[in-house]
Design an enzyme around this catalytic site. Structure first.
Site, PDB file in Angstrom:
ATOM      1  CG  LEU A  32      44.266  39.148  47.429  1.00  0.00           C
ATOM      2  CD1 LEU A  32      44.234  38.371  46.240  1.00  0.00           C
ATOM      3  CD2 LEU A  32      46.041  38.598  48.226  1.00  0.00           C
TER       4      LEU A  32
ATOM      5  CB  CYS B  29      41.648  41.674  41.147  1.00  0.00           C
ATOM      6  SG  CYS B  29      43.252  42.740  40.214  1.00  0.00           S
ATOM      7  CG  HIS B  30      40.212  39.382  44.921  1.00  0.00           C
ATOM      8  ND1 HIS B  30      41.141  40.019  44.152  1.00  0.00           N
ATOM      9  CD2 HIS B  30      40.171  38.222  44.246  1.00  0.00           C
ATOM     10  CE1 HIS B  30      42.224  38.850  43.893  1.00  0.00           C
ATOM     11  NE2 HIS B  30      41.613  37.617  43.959  1.00  0.00           N
ATOM     12  N   GLY B  31      36.649  42.371  43.626  1.00  0.00           N
ATOM     13  CA  GLY B  31      35.016  42.905  43.292  1.00  0.00           C
ATOM     14  C   GLY B  31      35.231  44.040  44.799  1.00  0.00           C
TER      15      GLY B  31
ATOM     16  N   PRO C 190      35.863  41.858  49.145  1.00  0.00           N
ATOM     17  CG  PRO C 190      37.451  40.993  47.818  1.00  0.00           C
ATOM     18  CD  PRO C 190      35.837  41.723  48.017  1.00  0.00           C
TER      19      PRO C 190
END
Length: 256
Positions: free
Chosen positions: A200, A219-221, A234
């Protein structure tokens, strides 16, 4: 009384002289209607020189034979003396006018296209940031610096021997975004990648995560190894490698 009588006699003589000239003037004017002789004074001499004025066809102005009209009457000329529309002799002029008009239209269209293309080109401030030069001699082994290029962060990392050994031992064909380490760098020690997570658009943290010398996006690993390849999380793709090259004998990196 004597003076008055003398003045009256001279005035009567003047009228008589003028009355005597009138028949001669009529004879000169009307006996030869084609020519007028008008006395005039010369600019360079006091002598009087005759000036001849000729009328068209030798006719007297005001007479019936003096009138000459090429548009009506017996003297009328077809189309008023002009060439008829569509006359073959007018083709050269017609082609010239049409060709000139089309040339003007083509020039205007070309000018508009050039103006539009120049408007779409990058401005001077953007071109000034199109490429940057970064010295890499001062980067410690295992260290990573962040520079800004075209508004984006760029990671420049000098990898250690252990980090190189680990990334080279990985079977890259089985990775999510299969890409060898050799295809992502010019020199083994120095790696240049964009510091933008491919998930992202976050900025990952250097020397963090589950892989030695890699990057981690909190943020999202998403986890990247020391070659910037996605290994966990991801993110679908590896960190992007910008166009770059080494200059000054390898002491600087030119990005862009």
């Amino acid at each position: 009384r004597a003076m008055a009588a003398l003045f009256a006699s001279r005035l009567a003589g003047s009228f008589a002289a003028r009355a005597g000239l009138l028949p001669a003037l009529r004879t000169q004017l009307f006996s030869r209607p084609a020519v007028f002789r008008i006395p005039c004074a010369s600019m360079s001499s006091s002598a009087v020189q005759p000036v001849t004025i000729k009328t068209p066809g030798g006719a007297m102005p005001g007479s019936e034979s003096y009138a000459y009209d090429p548009y009506t009457g017996a003297n009328a000329v077809a189309n008023g003396g002009r060439l008829a529309p569509g006359d073959p002799s007018r083709r050269a002029f017609t082609y010239f006018m049409l060709g000139s008009a089309r040339f003007v239209y083509a020039s205007m269209a070309r000018l508009l296209v050039l103006k539009f293309v120049n408007y779409m080109n990058a401005s001077a401030d953007v071109l000034a940031l199109a490429s940057i030069e970064v010295p890499v001699d001062g980067i410690p082994e295992g260290g990573c610096i962040v520079v800004k290029w075209r508004g984006k962060p760029v990671f420049i990392k000098k990898r250690t021997g252990e980090e190189l050994q680990e990334v080279l031992s990985v079977d890259w064909k089985g990775l999510r975004d299969p890409q060898s380490d050799k295809a992502r760098r010019i020199e083994e020690e120095v790696l240049v990648v964009l510091g933008v997570c491919t998930h992202l658009g976050c900025v990952p943290i250097s020397n963090a995560g589950d892989f030695k010398g890699g990057w981690f996006c909190p943020c999202h690993g998403s986890h990247y190894d020391a070659s910037g390849r996605i290994r966990k999380g991801p993110a679908p793709l590896n960190l992007e490698v910008p166009p770059y090259d080494f200059i000054d004998g390898g002491g600087k990196v030119k990005i862009g």
